[in-house]
Scaffold this active site. Structure first.
Site, short mmCIF file in Angstrom:
data_model
loop_
_atom_site.label_atom_id
_atom_site.label_comp_id
_atom_site.label_asym_id
_atom_site.label_seq_id
_atom_site.Cartn_x
_atom_site.Cartn_y
_atom_site.Cartn_z
CE LYS A 198 -18.87 -29.98 17.78
NZ LYS A 198 -20.10 -30.19 17.03
CD GLN B 43 -23.42 -31.82 17.25
OE1 GLN B 43 -22.58 -31.00 17.62
NE2 GLN B 43 -23.12 -32.81 16.44
CG ASP C 107 -20.51 -26.49 12.32
OD1 ASP C 107 -19.40 -27.01 12.55
OD2 ASP C 107 -21.56 -26.89 12.84
#
Length: 279
Positions: free
Chosen positions: A52, A96, A119
């Protein structure tokens, strides 16, 4: 022989397009900033976070990395998320997953501001998707739609079957396929006569986390097979939920693992970050 759907190539196209959009924003004095929080040192998470960061650097997005120790408390993590919610210079917040067992993932996801939920996991984002309103969409399903569209695979009117009903892939995938006028069936561990259902599929999306589970007898001749799985075989080699060698001769098109869906997830995360600033 099946057409191999190249996720690396398509994700690169998307990142190149985003790079131009970010450059245009910078000319107007607008910076795109993504905050990435990782708790603990799960090896797979570390690889994802590294990828990322690389994607952010390529596209021109500023990334803020918060690498917190395993013993970070839930309260400390929530405090950091709240601080980033209030920081106007941060456009997107990504925590995460998975988190250590002592932290409630649902509580953390709900704490992220829906405006910064790149997300697409916040209940508000999920709700907007389900009623057809504009909002952030979970990156993996959004990436699969792009894979299909950019490979000139028609979704409209097609029989689409999903194996797996997770909140991250299965359910949002169904909503997005419906949005594209696909006829959608979700299957799962309680589905009776699974092969009978999957053999109807023009497009089969497999997201169950079971190594090489889907073999040629699960698909009809010429079906499009999208493998969301990321597993390791008996030799420790990366593979998916689909037995590629067995299925590929029968499929019309298929994604490989690695190099299929994986790169698209990160490309769509970048897309969500850039869109948050443009809108």
């Amino acid at each position: 022989m099946a057409k191999i759907i190249d996720g690396k190539k398509i994700s690169q196209e998307i990142k190149d397009e985003l790079k131009e959009r970010v450059a245009a924003l910078k000319e107007k004095g607008v910076e795109v900033t993504l905050a990435v929080i990782q708790v603990g040192s799960n090896p797979a998470s570390t690889v994802y976070v590294g990828n990322k960061k690389k994607a952010c650097a390529y596209v021109g997005i500023k990334s803020l990395a918060y690498e917190l120790p395993e013993e970070t408390t839930e309260a400390e993590l929530l405090e950091l998320v709240e601080k980033l919610n209030k920081d106007d210079s941060v456009n997107g917040i990504l925590v995460q997953l998975p988190l250590p067992k002592h932290i409630d993932e649902d509580k953390v996801i709900k704490t992220i501001s829906p405006e910064k939920d790149v997300d697409g996991f916040h209940p508000e984002s999920v709700g907007k998707l389900s009623i057809g309103q504009k909002g952030y969409v979970s990156c993996t399903p959004a990436g699969i739609i792009q894979l299909l569209k950019r490979s000139d695979i028609e979704i409209d009117g097609k029989e689409c079957v999903i194996i797996g009903r997770s909140n991250i892939v299965g359910k949002p995938m169904a909503m997005l396929l419906l949005r594209e006028n696909g006829t959608v069936t979700i299957t799962h561990s309680h589905t009776k006569d699974l092969k009978e259902v999957t053999r109807r599929a023009d497009i089969l999306i497999v997201a169950i986390g079971r190594t090489k589970f889907v073999t040629a007898d699960y698909i009809k001749e010429g079906a499009v097979v999208i493998d969301v799985g990321m597993d390791r075989d008996e030799n420790g080699k990366l593979c998916g939920d689909v037995d590629f060698a067995d299925v590929e001769p029968k499929a019309g098109a298929i994604t490989p693992v690695p190099g299929g869906v994986g790169p698209m997830t990160i490309a769509m995360l970048m897309h969500n970050c850039v869109s948050s600033v443009e809108e």
